[in-house]
Scaffold this motif. Structure first.
Motif, PDB file in Angstrom:
ATOM      1  N   VAL A 202       0.849  -1.193   0.000  1.00 18.41           N
ATOM      2  CA  VAL A 202       0.000   0.000   0.000  1.00 18.41           C
ATOM      3  C   VAL A 202       0.887   1.246   0.000  1.00 18.41           C
ATOM      4  O   VAL A 202       2.090   1.164   0.263  1.00 18.41           O
ATOM      5  CB  VAL A 202      -0.932   0.015   1.236  1.00 18.41           C
ATOM      6  N   PRO A 203       0.308   2.427  -0.284  1.00 17.48           N
ATOM      7  CA  PRO A 203       1.068   3.675  -0.180  1.00 17.48           C
ATOM      8  C   PRO A 203       1.630   3.884   1.224  1.00 17.48           C
ATOM      9  O   PRO A 203       1.158   3.279   2.208  1.00 17.48           O
ATOM     10  CB  PRO A 203       0.036   4.751  -0.544  1.00 17.48           C
ATOM     11  N   LEU A 204       2.604   4.765   1.323  1.00 17.76           N
ATOM     12  CA  LEU A 204       3.314   4.969   2.580  1.00 17.76           C
ATOM     13  C   LEU A 204       2.392   5.327   3.742  1.00 17.76           C
ATOM     14  O   LEU A 204       2.558   4.828   4.861  1.00 17.76           O
ATOM     15  CB  LEU A 204       4.361   6.079   2.405  1.00 17.76           C
ATOM     16  N   GLU A 205       1.428   6.178   3.493  1.00 19.60           N
ATOM     17  CA  GLU A 205       0.583   6.675   4.571  1.00 19.60           C
ATOM     18  C   GLU A 205      -0.553   5.718   4.948  1.00 19.60           C
ATOM     19  O   GLU A 205      -1.275   5.973   5.907  1.00 19.60           O
ATOM     20  CB  GLU A 205      -0.012   8.037   4.179  1.00 19.60           C
ATOM     21  N   ASP A 206      -0.690   4.631   4.193  1.00 18.85           N
ATOM     22  CA  ASP A 206      -1.828   3.731   4.409  1.00 18.85           C
ATOM     23  C   ASP A 206      -1.473   2.448   5.152  1.00 18.85           C
ATOM     24  O   ASP A 206      -2.362   1.631   5.413  1.00 18.85           O
ATOM     25  CB  ASP A 206      -2.455   3.340   3.060  1.00 18.85           C
ATOM     26  N   GLY A 207      -0.204   2.242   5.462  1.00 16.41           N
ATOM     27  CA  GLY A 207       0.219   0.968   6.024  1.00 16.41           C
ATOM     28  C   GLY A 207       0.567   1.022   7.497  1.00 16.41           C
ATOM     29  O   GLY A 207       0.361   2.027   8.182  1.00 16.41           O
ATOM     30  N   ASP A 208       1.128  -0.061   7.986  1.00 17.44           N
ATOM     31  CA  ASP A 208       1.402  -0.237   9.409  1.00 17.44           C
ATOM     32  C   ASP A 208       2.797   0.207   9.833  1.00 17.44           C
ATOM     33  O   ASP A 208       3.053   0.422  11.018  1.00 17.44           O
ATOM     34  CB  ASP A 208       1.209  -1.710   9.788  1.00 17.44           C
ATOM     35  N   LEU A 209       3.718   0.311   8.892  1.00 15.74           N
ATOM     36  CA  LEU A 209       5.085   0.701   9.232  1.00 15.74           C
ATOM     37  C   LEU A 209       5.186   2.192   9.529  1.00 15.74           C
ATOM     38  O   LEU A 209       4.570   3.018   8.842  1.00 15.74           O
ATOM     39  CB  LEU A 209       6.030   0.388   8.068  1.00 15.74           C
ATOM     40  N   ASP A 210       5.995   2.533  10.529  1.00 12.20           N
ATOM     41  CA  ASP A 210       6.341   3.931  10.776  1.00 12.20           C
ATOM     42  C   ASP A 210       7.486   4.287   9.826  1.00 12.20           C
ATOM     43  O   ASP A 210       8.652   4.271  10.194  1.00 12.20           O
ATOM     44  CB  ASP A 210       6.750   4.124  12.234  1.00 12.20           C
ATOM     45  N   TRP A 211       7.127   4.597   8.596  1.00 10.22           N
ATOM     46  CA  TRP A 211       8.138   4.763   7.547  1.00 10.22           C
ATOM     47  C   TRP A 211       9.041   5.961   7.796  1.00 10.22           C
ATOM     48  O   TRP A 211      10.222   5.946   7.435  1.00 10.22           O
ATOM     49  CB  TRP A 211       7.476   4.848   6.177  1.00 10.22           C
ATOM     50  N   ARG A 212       8.512   7.000   8.429  1.00  5.70           N
ATOM     51  CA  ARG A 212       9.333   8.189   8.675  1.00  5.70           C
ATOM     52  C   ARG A 212      10.511   7.875   9.585  1.00  5.70           C
ATOM     53  O   ARG A 212      11.646   8.277   9.313  1.00  5.70           O
ATOM     54  CB  ARG A 212       8.481   9.309   9.281  1.00  5.70           C
ATOM     55  N   SER A 213      10.246   7.174  10.677  1.00  4.66           N
ATOM     56  CA  SER A 213      11.335   6.860  11.609  1.00  4.66           C
ATOM     57  C   SER A 213      12.335   5.908  10.960  1.00  4.66           C
ATOM     58  O   SER A 213      13.549   6.001  11.208  1.00  4.66           O
ATOM     59  CB  SER A 213      10.780   6.258  12.901  1.00  4.66           C
ATOM     60  N   LEU A 214      11.858   5.002  10.117  1.00  7.93           N
ATOM     61  CA  LEU A 214      12.761   4.095   9.419  1.00  7.93           C
ATOM     62  C   LEU A 214      13.694   4.857   8.487  1.00  7.93           C
ATOM     63  O   LEU A 214      14.902   4.625   8.467  1.00  7.93           O
ATOM     64  CB  LEU A 214      11.963   3.067   8.615  1.00  7.93           C
ATOM     65  N   VAL A 215      13.130   5.758   7.698  1.00 11.62           N
ATOM     66  CA  VAL A 215      13.945   6.511   6.736  1.00 11.62           C
ATOM     67  C   VAL A 215      15.055   7.269   7.443  1.00 11.62           C
ATOM     68  O   VAL A 215      16.194   7.341   6.958  1.00 11.62           O
ATOM     69  CB  VAL A 215      13.053   7.461   5.914  1.00 11.62           C
ATOM     70  N   LYS A 216      14.754   7.825   8.597  1.00 16.74           N
ATOM     71  CA  LYS A 216      15.744   8.618   9.325  1.00 16.74           C
ATOM     72  C   LYS A 216      16.923   7.788   9.831  1.00 16.74           C
ATOM     73  O   LYS A 216      17.973   8.338  10.159  1.00 16.74           O
ATOM     74  CB  LYS A 216      15.067   9.341  10.490  1.00 16.74           C
ATOM     75  N   GLU A 217      16.756   6.452   9.880  1.00 14.38           N
ATOM     76  CA  GLU A 217      17.843   5.574  10.299  1.00 14.38           C
ATOM     77  C   GLU A 217      18.962   5.511   9.261  1.00 14.38           C
ATOM     78  O   GLU A 217      20.110   5.214   9.590  1.00 14.38           O
ATOM     79  CB  GLU A 217      17.301   4.153  10.530  1.00 14.38           C
ATOM     80  N   PHE A 218      18.617   5.779   7.993  1.00 19.71           N
ATOM     81  CA  PHE A 218      19.549   5.501   6.902  1.00 19.71           C
ATOM     82  C   PHE A 218      20.288   6.764   6.472  1.00 19.71           C
ATOM     83  O   PHE A 218      19.982   7.382   5.445  1.00 19.71           O
ATOM     84  CB  PHE A 218      18.790   4.874   5.731  1.00 19.71           C
ATOM     85  N   THR A 219      21.278   7.120   7.240  1.00 27.26           N
ATOM     86  CA  THR A 219      21.998   8.373   6.985  1.00 27.26           C
ATOM     87  C   THR A 219      22.875   8.303   5.735  1.00 27.26           C
ATOM     88  O   THR A 219      23.283   9.342   5.218  1.00 27.26           O
ATOM     89  CB  THR A 219      22.859   8.746   8.205  1.00 27.26           C
ATOM     90  N   ASN A 220      23.178   7.100   5.255  1.00 31.15           N
ATOM     91  CA  ASN A 220      23.995   6.968   4.044  1.00 31.15           C
ATOM     92  C   ASN A 220      23.155   6.894   2.774  1.00 31.15           C
ATOM     93  O   ASN A 220      23.701   6.879   1.671  1.00 31.15           O
ATOM     94  CB  ASN A 220      24.872   5.718   4.122  1.00 31.15           C
TER      95      ASN A 220
END
Length: 247
Positions: A202-220
């Motif tokens: 599903v689109p990013l805003e429609d699912g169960d994952l906290d995608w924002r916090s995940l993205v911030k983990e990947f500094t490289n």
């Protein structure tokens, strides 16, 4: 400087109806992306189509990424089709080839390293990614692969971390992120949700994952690709959200 990519699965209805990916390039540009990711399973196989995609992308000022739904390693050797995929990538005027890892159980460390060195010519990069199967993308195999690579002078192999695909494998996404964030330069962004007891993309805003916090983990990570079937307005809106937290 970040690069924002749209995978052509965004237009799944068009693809299922036989529309050439060359006809989708302008749509990607209009939605505000920097690059289009071509899926090899939806290509006709003709050189003329790949060259047409390259021409359309050049006209639109887009980079081309090439996604191949196949493994890098098969059995005790590199995939026999790897050189063909590299040639197809170059016809697309691309310098980005993405595959799944496969299994390392039957290939020696030396064979893997020498095989990769024989293919890589300094003109393109290979990104390996996690699909939705343990056979091709297990966390343990992925870690082993990059441990081998990091002990060599190979520079042009990186990781594409798909934030949702781990769910299909029953692997904790946060754990995978912690283990692989140092080698990840490319993020595939989508979400997952259960629909009638079945996992679906599903689109990013429609699912169960906290995608924002995940993205911030990947500094490289410097490349961010949206990879889900969605309405154009949804995709455009979510591109803006991704840019807000990655620029």
């Amino acid at each position: 400087m970040s690069t924002y990519v749209l995978n052509t699965i965004a237009f799944k209805n068009d693809l299922d109806n036989g529309v050439s990916q060359s006809k989708l390039v302008e749509k990607v540009e209009q939605l505000g992306f920097d690059a289009i990711e071509i899926r090899n399973e939806f290509l006709s196989g003709s050189s003329s189509e790949r060259l047409q995609i390259a021409k359309e992308a050049e006209n639109c000022g887009l980079e081309v990424f090439y996604s191949v739904n196949d493994v890098l390693v098969t059995g005790d050797h590199l995939n026999d089709k790897l050189n063909d995929y590299v040639a197809e990538m170059k016809e697309l005027n691309s310098s980005h080839l993405k595959l799944n890892i496969g299994s390392l159980s039957d290939i020696s460390k030396n064979e893997l390293i020498e095989g990769l060195k024989s293919v890589l010519d300094g003109q393109f990069e290979i990104n390996v990614e996690n699909n939705q199967t343990l056979a091709d993308s297990s966390l343990a195999v992925t870690k082993k692969f990059f441990e081998i690579i990091q002990d060599t002078d190979i520079q042009d192999i990186h990781y594409c971390f798909d934030i949702a695909n781990w769910i299909w494998m029953g692997i904790d996404v946060e754990q995978a992120a912690e283990e692989l964030k140092q080698v990840t330069t490319y993020l595939h962004l989508k979400n997952a949700a259960k629909v009638q007891d079945e996992l679906t993309t599903v689109p990013l805003e429609d699912g169960d994952l906290d995608w924002r916090s995940l993205v911030k983990e990947f500094t490289n990570a410097k490349v961010f690709g949206l990879e889900y079937a969605g309405e154009p307005q949804t995709i455009a809106n979510e591109l803006k959200l991704v840019k807000e937290i990655t620029k």
